[in-house]
Design a protein around this motif. Structure first.
Motif, PDB file in Angstrom:
ATOM      1  N   VAL A 194      -1.194  -3.828   6.349  1.00  0.00           N
ATOM      2  CA  VAL A 194      -0.106  -4.774   6.602  1.00  0.00           C
ATOM      3  C   VAL A 194      -0.270  -5.248   8.046  1.00  0.00           C
TER       4      VAL A 194
ATOM      5  N   LYS B  39       1.165  -7.141  10.138  1.00  0.00           N
ATOM      6  CA  LYS B  39       2.304  -7.129  11.051  1.00  0.00           C
ATOM      7  C   LYS B  39       2.645  -5.715  11.503  1.00  0.00           C
TER       8      LYS B  39
ATOM      9  N   ARG C 111      -8.163  -2.977   2.937  1.00  0.00           N
ATOM     10  CA  ARG C 111      -7.141  -3.786   2.265  1.00  0.00           C
ATOM     11  C   ARG C 111      -7.551  -4.117   0.830  1.00  0.00           C
TER      12      ARG C 111
ATOM     13  N   GLN D 232      -5.563  -3.070  -2.444  1.00  0.00           N
ATOM     14  CA  GLN D 232      -5.133  -4.133  -3.362  1.00  0.00           C
ATOM     15  C   GLN D 232      -5.666  -3.882  -4.767  1.00  0.00           C
TER      16      GLN D 232
ATOM     17  N   LEU E 110       2.918  -3.790  -2.157  1.00  0.00           N
ATOM     18  CA  LEU E 110       2.143  -4.322  -1.035  1.00  0.00           C
ATOM     19  C   LEU E 110       2.642  -5.722  -0.662  1.00  0.00           C
TER      20      LEU E 110
ATOM     21  N   GLU F  29       4.138  -6.791   2.969  1.00  0.00           N
ATOM     22  CA  GLU F  29       3.527  -7.863   3.760  1.00  0.00           C
ATOM     23  C   GLU F  29       4.539  -8.956   4.079  1.00  0.00           C
TER      24      GLU F  29
ATOM     25  N   PRO G  89       7.791  -6.616   6.603  1.00  0.00           N
ATOM     26  CA  PRO G  89       7.314  -5.294   7.036  1.00  0.00           C
ATOM     27  C   PRO G  89       8.391  -4.461   7.746  1.00  0.00           C
TER      28      PRO G  89
END
Length: 157
Positions: A17, A19, A44, A48, A60, A64, A67
């Protein structure tokens, strides 16, 4: 005691993530992305793919989009569950995490985003970076509603 898979789930959440990296610190986050971009992207993709295969990819997407601490904790919990159920997935994430760690500067933080309503006393704090490439933080984003006493602080690089 926190189990190793819980620590790994927390680290992976921070990497997948973008952020969340901002919480780690701007300089460290930027350096981690620059030096570990390929490993972070591979991490990632692995997350995913696993979440899509287990029909939990929405977690997820939520983390995203927003956050927040609660959403990141939910993603961390789902990752932890997946790693406990799939040893190969856990090993893959461990290997990717080690690659990211080897390529990234370190972060050493003591008392980061802590809220205290009473009195707290922390002993002496020493942070030592063996590599000389680290951001060292003692006391960031503190909220103290009582007394906070910290012993001697030593930071070495």
């Amino acid at each position: 005691m926190v189990e190793p898979l819980s620590l790994l789930a927390g680290a992976i959440t921070t990497y997948v993530v973008p952020k969340a990296l901002e919480k780690v610190g701007e300089k460290v986050g930027e350096a981690a992305l620059a030096k570990s971009g390929a490993a972070i992207q591979a991490t990632r993709r692995a997350v995913q793919d696993k979440l899509t295969a287990t029909q939990t990819a929405g977690v997820l997407a939520i983390a995203e989009a927003e956050p927040t601490d609660a959403n990141l904790k939910l993603l961390e919990t789902v990752l932890l569950t997946q790693m406990r159920q799939d040893q190969l997935f856990a090993e893959q994430l461990q290997a990717l995490n080690q690659q990211i760690q080897a390529q990234s500067p370190g972060l050493q933080a003591v008392l980061d985003t802590v809220r205290v309503r009473g009195n707290v006393e922390v002993g002496n704090v020493e942070q030592v970076s063996e590599t000389g490439v680290a951001e060292q933080i003692v006391g960031r984003n503190l909220g103290v509603g009582g007394d906070l006493k910290i012993g001697d602080i030593t930071q070495k690089q």
